[in-house]
Motif scaffolding. Structure first.
Motif, PDB file in Angstrom:
ATOM      1  N   UNK A   3      36.187  64.032  46.977  1.00 26.98           N
ATOM      2  CA  UNK A   3      35.175  63.160  47.588  1.00 26.98           C
ATOM      3  C   UNK A   3      35.606  62.819  49.016  1.00 26.98           C
ATOM      4  N   UNK A   4      34.644  62.509  49.863  1.00 27.91           N
ATOM      5  CA  UNK A   4      34.965  62.098  51.229  1.00 27.91           C
ATOM      6  C   UNK A   4      35.571  60.704  51.268  1.00 27.91           C
ATOM      7  N   UNK A   5      35.078  59.817  50.364  1.00 29.77           N
ATOM      8  CA  UNK A   5      35.569  58.448  50.358  1.00 29.77           C
ATOM      9  C   UNK A   5      35.524  57.894  48.939  1.00 29.77           C
ATOM     10  N   UNK A   6      36.573  57.190  48.567  1.00 24.57           N
ATOM     11  CA  UNK A   6      36.634  56.475  47.301  1.00 24.57           C
ATOM     12  C   UNK A   6      36.456  54.997  47.604  1.00 24.57           C
ATOM     13  N   UNK A   7      35.460  54.366  46.974  1.00 29.48           N
ATOM     14  CA  UNK A   7      35.202  52.938  47.163  1.00 29.48           C
ATOM     15  C   UNK A   7      35.452  52.250  45.833  1.00 29.48           C
ATOM     16  N   UNK A   8      36.324  51.255  45.845  1.00 34.93           N
ATOM     17  CA  UNK A   8      36.568  50.469  44.641  1.00 34.93           C
ATOM     18  C   UNK A   8      36.025  49.063  44.838  1.00 34.93           C
ATOM     19  N   UNK A   9      35.695  48.410  43.740  1.00 37.72           N
ATOM     20  CA  UNK A   9      35.235  47.020  43.753  1.00 37.72           C
ATOM     21  C   UNK A   9      36.184  46.198  42.899  1.00 37.72           C
ATOM     22  N   UNK A  10      36.843  45.221  43.505  1.00 34.30           N
ATOM     23  CA  UNK A  10      37.760  44.361  42.769  1.00 34.30           C
ATOM     24  C   UNK A  10      39.158  44.944  42.700  1.00 34.30           C
ATOM     25  N   UNK A  11      40.074  44.115  42.226  1.00 34.67           N
ATOM     26  CA  UNK A  11      41.457  44.549  42.074  1.00 34.67           C
ATOM     27  C   UNK A  11      42.236  44.640  43.370  1.00 34.67           C
ATOM     28  N   UNK A  12      41.706  44.047  44.453  1.00 38.63           N
ATOM     29  CA  UNK A  12      42.317  44.213  45.774  1.00 38.63           C
ATOM     30  C   UNK A  12      43.113  42.987  46.232  1.00 38.63           C
ATOM     31  N   UNK A  13      43.110  41.917  45.446  1.00 43.02           N
ATOM     32  CA  UNK A  13      43.762  40.687  45.888  1.00 43.02           C
ATOM     33  C   UNK A  13      45.200  40.629  45.389  1.00 43.02           C
ATOM     34  N   UNK A  14      45.698  39.447  45.027  1.00 44.74           N
ATOM     35  CA  UNK A  14      47.109  39.286  44.668  1.00 44.74           C
ATOM     36  C   UNK A  14      47.312  38.733  43.265  1.00 44.74           C
ATOM     37  N   UNK A  15      46.283  38.714  42.438  1.00 44.98           N
ATOM     38  CA  UNK A  15      46.418  38.198  41.082  1.00 44.98           C
ATOM     39  C   UNK A  15      47.121  39.183  40.161  1.00 44.98           C
ATOM     40  N   UNK A  16      47.371  38.743  38.936  1.00 44.52           N
ATOM     41  CA  UNK A  16      48.072  39.574  37.952  1.00 44.52           C
ATOM     42  C   UNK A  16      47.339  40.880  37.653  1.00 44.52           C
ATOM     43  N   UNK A  17      46.010  40.883  37.789  1.00 44.13           N
ATOM     44  CA  UNK A  17      45.223  42.071  37.463  1.00 44.13           C
ATOM     45  C   UNK A  17      44.731  42.813  38.706  1.00 44.13           C
ATOM     46  N   UNK A  18      45.211  42.422  39.868  1.00 40.48           N
ATOM     47  CA  UNK A  18      44.835  43.098  41.114  1.00 40.48           C
ATOM     48  C   UNK A  18      45.828  44.228  41.377  1.00 40.48           C
ATOM     49  N   UNK A  19      45.560  45.363  40.751  1.00 43.20           N
ATOM     50  CA  UNK A  19      46.531  46.457  40.700  1.00 43.20           C
ATOM     51  C   UNK A  19      46.160  47.669  41.550  1.00 43.20           C
ATOM     52  N   UNK A  20      45.015  47.635  42.221  1.00 40.90           N
ATOM     53  CA  UNK A  20      44.535  48.830  42.922  1.00 40.90           C
ATOM     54  C   UNK A  20      45.534  49.330  43.957  1.00 40.90           C
TER      55      UNK A  20
END
Length: 197
Positions: free
Chosen positions: A32-49
């Motif tokens: 793909x030209x670009x991968x876009x994710x939603x969520x998981x970008x912060x610093x919480x326990x489940x922000x693993x991206x």
């Protein structure tokens, strides 16, 4: 928004908040030209991206930006694929998509990046001083004798999607802007034509 920029969406399954599921998503986006994710970008326990994609070779260009809403945003490359990690709060994701994803798709398509139309307006209600991040406040617009009048909505929480759905524009507040009164000049981004065609 991707379709409006001429992109073709290849939707991946929802990835669980686990390293292996996120790594599988990264691998599924190859080609793909670009991968876009939603969520998981912060610093919480489940922000693993960021960490999971890092294990897959993410070359991180930046993480966290000085804007509100939208601080926890990721951008980098997974091999030949551009990667944009949007915040999980819906308004944050939409504002970041308007300002970053749309122009990135333009660039990948060989066009000059387009941003929402920026116009001067008169403030319809007082605003307190701003903090260290550039702020984008949802607002209604009305034509008046002195030009456009932009009135910010009282609730600006990034989880309140109805405010974005009802907004005509985003009022731009520079970092550390002083208190503003009704009638002061501001700049706004129009939302009616902001996703481009």
């Amino acid at each position: 928004m991707i379709h409006a920029r001429g992109g073709v969406v290849h939707s991946l399954d929802i990835a669980k908040d686990r390293h292996e599921a996120l790594k599988a998503a990264a691998n599924a986006a190859k080609g793909c030209d670009m991968l876009v994710t939603l969520g998981g970008a912060s610093v919480g326990d489940y922000d693993l991206v960021r960490d999971a994609f890092g294990e897959e070779g993410l070359a991180l260009d930046f993480w966290k930006i000085a804007m509100r809403p939208g601080k926890p945003m990721i951008f980098g490359r997974l091999g030949a694929t551009a990667m944009l990690g949007l915040p999980g709060n819906p308004v944050s994701a939409l504002v970041c998509a308007l300002l970053f994803m749309g122009p990135a798709i333009d660039r990948l398509s060989g066009r000059l990046p387009r941003l929402p139309l920026r116009l001067p307006a008169i403030l319809g209600a007082a605003l307190p001083e701003n903090g260290p991040r550039e702020a984008y406040l949802r607002a209604s617009l009305k034509a008046g004798n002195n030009g456009l009048c932009a009135t910010p909505f009282p609730q600006q929480d990034s989880s309140i999607l109805s405010g974005f759905a009802n907004a005509d524009a985003l009022i731009i507040r520079p970092p550390f802007a002083s208190k503003s009164e009704a009638g002061d000049k501001v700049e706004v981004l129009l939302l009616d034509a902001s996703i481009g065609s």
